[in-house]
Write a protein that holds these residues in place. Structure first.
Motif: not given
Length: 93
Positions: A13-14, A16-18, A20-23, A25
């Motif tokens: 999950i982390f 995927i979040m990294y 799809l969202l963090i990188r 941004q």
């Protein structure tokens, strides 16, 4: 072994979040910082408030002056520039 199997979903999950969202941004923030750092006199810009104007003077690292009408200059913080509409070409010496 069961403890590792319990942690694997959280790691996935982390990850995927990294990606799809963090990188994305962080990439967008870096592009915005480069755009703001490259502002020059004569560039036509749009502020976050929707004001369209031409850069009249680059005052310092944090502030620029924008001409929004003939003889009407407004001081704005550099980070509030959301878009550069037209870029001026550098002068050839």
């Amino acid at each position: 072994m069961e403890a590792i199997q319990g942690i694997i979903p959280f790691i996935l999950i982390f990850a995927i979040m990294y990606f799809l969202l963090i990188r994305p941004q962080q990439k967008k923030l870096k592009e915005h910082q480069n755009m703001v750092a490259a502002l020059r006199r004569g560039d036509q810009v749009v502020t976050q408030g929707g004001i369209i104007g031409k850069v009249a003077k680059v005052k310092d690292d944090n502030e620029i002056e924008i001409e929004i009408a003939t003889g009407v200059n407004v001081r704005v913080v550099r980070s509030t520039i959301s878009q550069v509409v037209n870029r001026t070409e550098p002068a050839n010496s």
